[in-house]
Design an enzyme around this catalytic site. Structure first.
Site, PDB file in Angstrom:
ATOM      1  N   GLU A 188       0.860  -1.185   0.000  1.00 38.22           N
ATOM      2  CA  GLU A 188       0.000   0.000   0.000  1.00 38.22           C
ATOM      3  C   GLU A 188       0.892   1.229   0.000  1.00 38.22           C
ATOM      4  O   GLU A 188       1.833   1.316   0.791  1.00 38.22           O
ATOM      5  CB  GLU A 188      -0.906  -0.007   1.239  1.00 38.22           C
ATOM      6  CG  GLU A 188      -1.721   1.280   1.407  1.00 38.22           C
ATOM      7  CD  GLU A 188      -2.615   1.248   2.647  1.00 38.22           C
ATOM      8  OE1 GLU A 188      -3.055   0.154   3.055  1.00 38.22           O
ATOM      9  OE2 GLU A 188      -2.867   2.328   3.227  1.00 38.22           O
ATOM     10  N   GLU A 216      -2.370  11.236   3.198  1.00 39.09           N
ATOM     11  CA  GLU A 216      -3.356  11.054   4.247  1.00 39.09           C
ATOM     12  C   GLU A 216      -3.288  12.277   5.139  1.00 39.09           C
ATOM     13  O   GLU A 216      -2.270  12.980   5.191  1.00 39.09           O
ATOM     14  CB  GLU A 216      -3.062   9.803   5.085  1.00 39.09           C
ATOM     15  CG  GLU A 216      -3.453   8.510   4.428  1.00 39.09           C
ATOM     16  CD  GLU A 216      -3.298   7.352   5.392  1.00 39.09           C
ATOM     17  OE1 GLU A 216      -4.304   6.900   5.937  1.00 39.09           O
ATOM     18  OE2 GLU A 216      -2.148   6.906   5.587  1.00 39.09           O
TER      19      GLU A 216
END
Lengths: 475, 281
Positions: free
Chosen positions: B159, B164
């Site tokens: 990932e 974020e």
């Protein structure tokens, strides 16, 4: 041939020069049309007050005037800080600390339009909550007073931020700092402490964002009214909230930062101070925005048109001592907005069809305080005309004699008169909705024998109502 | 006579050259302030979100539901593909997190992904985004490795979180990689803080440039991190198989915590574009 070309070049250069000068001239002209600019100095206090002039510290009435000093022993940065000694409640020189810091000299000011917050570092001699810190108060128009309330100070230096609601308005601000702080402990026995502020300045933090202006505490209210009456939106408080580094910080502020709008100005107009005037029958919604952001909260006013005319008093003037009536000369001025703690009642005097009335809304309790006592020894009754639109309702009028000492004395536990005070309590009922009811209240009970120093009428409970022709008389 | 004239011209040219030189000197300084954050320039996929009201289904699919026992992170939202939660307006993709009761959840939002539609190994992945804000708001622009129809599982598939952010820290974003032995709380991550600015008040460019044995992370014109096999305590799973893109706004969950009284709904993430470039290598 070649020489000629060379000459052209010279001319082009010359023309260019002329053109440049001409353009410069025009720029100077347009610059002159702009507002006079004031210094954008950020600092208020570093190790000394910055750019405030000589005479800049103005304490509030009743505060201890010597509460603020420069402390050369304590500082967050540099070698000095602002020290505030909050007095004990029994300090004869004042029972709280509070003042404004205003730039010396009429016509002075700073351009704060490039900043987004007042910031400072602060600590206290013990963990304590101080009441108010802000800016914008100049003891003149006080147009842009902005205050952050209840700041929690610790014994360590912490940076505090007071956001500017809309900096573009602050192009000439004299009131750079204001504060108010009282002692801690039970009412009347508060104990003082010391707090310090350092590196007090305006900053462009860039992290002050997501404005959420609020009027009417964020509520969408509906209110019934009549032509000629007025409603003050600022009375219920105006706030601006910003997200600063992820947390909300709110400040109390003034109408000057807001723009108010009525959906139908012919029914309800609203001025730049947030004062609504009801002009015609119908419904209008009043909203506000701050720097283009719609404020939470609104007021929908419905006017029933002209208020039915109140009864015209017919008693001869020599038998009357009037408190509030257009038919008689008042024997005393009165305070219709005594501001009792815990009172939700809003009172507005309105001129309806050339006749003044008192409009009471959101009633829980309030009073009419006479500036001078009324001697009603020779009088027998109180007359009041009452209008309400709500049927089957009642409220209480307490007629208070405040005794020879001229003070309203009330037992805080029972609410009954204390000391040399007496009162008579009368429930006003049997009101007709949508019409005026005349109420005649005998001066009986405890005041039958003591009515020479009548000092107040206390109003308790009830629906929204309107009062007129409040007077004492003899039968 | 003739010589003299030539000399004059020569002076003029020299003055001209000097002027040009000083111009370059000045602009040279300005260029030095801007880092070169990306070198891959061959565009292979772009969604500029230029058609109002339409999500390009040749690029994007949707995850629907709460993802419980699957891709969820104990989050509070129910993802939908309704226009209330995801639409294109005025040239931007708008993902809206709303507070509403919906199929047992208290919030709705949207999660778009290019799985099975656009997947790529290596390259430059970049998006221009204005983020939402508030406690409990958790938007992301990230890549997941293809799971070969479920035969491989996370974190083995890898990932790459390009962006974020948690809404109660509006000036800070972070970029992360997850893989076997370095996932969840042990993932390899680095934050980037905007000085005197926030991610929720304007658009910012979030990107990675990803090649064999490295991933470079950048925000706007700042290259703020490089992750290589030396930085991860487990197997480097980013040299194999293609990855797909995910854009979502989560509400709640372990990372951001739950929304609080100050959280304003609805919250919107605006995406001006998503662009993918091929690796030069």
């Amino acid at each position: 041939m070649k020489n000629i070309i060379f000459t052209y070049r010279k001319m082009t250069f010359l023309l260019g020069l002329i053109f440049t000068i001409t353009v410069s001239c025009e720029r100077e002209l347009s610059d002159e049309a702009v507002f006079a600019s004031f210094p954008a100095t950020a600092e208020i206090f570093t190790d000394t007050p910055v750019g405030l002039g000589t005479n800049f510290y103005f304490p509030y009435n009743g505060s201890k005037a010597t509460a603020w000093t420069v402390d050369n022993q304590v500082s967050y940065e540099g070698n000095a800080s602002m020290r505030f000694d909050v007095p004990n409640a029994n300090d004869p020189d004042g029972n709280f600390a509070g003042a404004i810091f205003r730039i010396d000299g009429d016509g002075s000011g700073r351009d704060l339009s490039g900043y987004d917050a007042l910031t400072f570092w602060a600590k206290a001699s013990q963990a304590v909550t101080i009441g108010e810190v802000g800016f914008g108060e100049d003891f003149g128009e006080n147009k842009f007073v902005t205050t952050r309330t209840n700041l929690d100070l610790t014994t360590n230096w912490v940076k505090y931020v007071v956001p500017i609601p809309d900096a573009s308005k602050l192009i000439q601000e004299r009131g750079l700092l204001r504060y108010a702080a009282g002692g801690i402990g039970s009412l009347g026995a508060e104990v003082g402490y010391t707090f310090w502020m350092d590196e007090v300045k305006f900053e462009k933090l860039g992290t002050v964002a997501q404005p959420q202006p609020v009027i009417l505490n964020g509520q969408d209210l509906e209110q019934q009214s009549f032509n000629g009456s007025q409603i003050d939106l600022a009375a219920s408080g105006l706030t601006q909230t910003f997200n600063v580094n992820g947390r909300n910080i709110s400040v109390n502020t003034t109408p000057a930062f807001f723009e108010f709008t009525s959906s139908n100005p012919s029914i309800a107009s609203v001025n730049e101070n947030g004062l609504i005037t009801i002009l015609g029958e119908g419904t209008a919604s009043v909203t506000a925005s701050l720097n283009g952001v719609l404020a939470q909260g609104s007021l929908e006013v419905t006017s029933s048109g002209d208020l039915a005319e109140s009864p015209v008093p017919t008693r001869p003037a020599e038998n009357v001592k009037s408190i509030f009536s257009d038919a008689y000369t008042d024997v005393t001025e009165s305070n219709f907005n005594p501001g009792f703690g815990g009172s939700s009642t809003q009172t507005a005097q309105a001129n309806l069809n050339g006749n003044s009335v008192q409009i009471y809304t959101n009633n829980n309790f309030t009073g009419i305080i006479f500036n001078n006592t009324v001697d009603a020894s020779a009088l027998s009754h109180l007359h009041v005309d009452v209008y309400t639109q709500q049927a089957s309702t009642s409220f209480e009028i307490q007629i208070r004699d405040i005794g020879a000492n001229g003070e309203i004395e009330t037992n805080v536990f029972t609410g009954f008169p204390d000391g040399d005070d007496k009162d008579f309590r009368f429930t006003v009922s049997g009101l007709t909705a949508g019409a005026w009811t005349s109420v005649e209240i005998p001066l009986s009970g405890d005041i039958a024998a003591q009515k020479n120093n009548l000092g107040a009428l206390i109003l308790v409970g009830g629906p929204d109502f309107i009062l007129d022709n409040i007077y004492f008389y003899s039968e | 006579m003739n010589n003299k004239y030539t000399y004059k011209i020569g002076m003029q040219i020299m003055v001209f050259v000097f002027c040009i030189a000083s111009f370059f000197a000045i602009s040279g300084c300005a260029t030095d302030d801007n880092q070169t954050v990306a070198t891959f320039t061959e565009l292979v996929m772009a969604d500029e979100f230029s058609v109002d009201g339409t999500i390009d289904s040749s690029i994007w699919g949707f995850d629907i539901g709460t993802g419980e026992n699957g891709w969820g992170n104990n989050e509070l939202q129910y993802y939908t593909d309704r226009p209330e939660n995801v639409t294109v307006q005025n040239g931007v993709l708008i993902i809206t997190a709303k507070e509403e009761q919906f199929n047992g959840a208290s919030y709705t939002s949207a999660r778009l992904l290019t799985r099975g539609k656009f997947e790529q190994t290596y390259g430059r992945f970049e998006a221009r985004i204005r983020l939402p804000y508030g406690k409990g708001i958790w938007p992301a622009f990230w890549l997941l490795g293809d799971d070969s129809n479920g035969s491989e599982i996370w974190p083995d598939i890898g990932e790459i979180d390009i962006m974020e952010y948690v809404g109660d820290q509006p000036s800070r974003m972070f970029g992360t990689v997850h893989g076997p032995g370095y996932s969840g709380g042990e993932s390899i991550s680095k934050g980037y803080v905007l000085e005197n600015d926030r991610f929720d008040t304007g658009f910012h460019i979030f990107g990675i440039e990803w090649g064999p044995d490295y991933i470079n992370y950048y925000v706007d014109d700042v290259l703020y991190n490089q992750i290589t096999p030396d930085d991860v305590p487990g197997e480097w799973v980013f040299n194999r198989g293609p990855f797909y893109i995910i854009l979502n706004v989560a509400v709640g969950g372990a990372l951001p915590g739950s929304p609080n009284a100050e959280t304003v709904f609805p919250q919107t993430m605006l995406v001006d574009y998503v662009r993918v470039y091929k690796t030069n290598n």
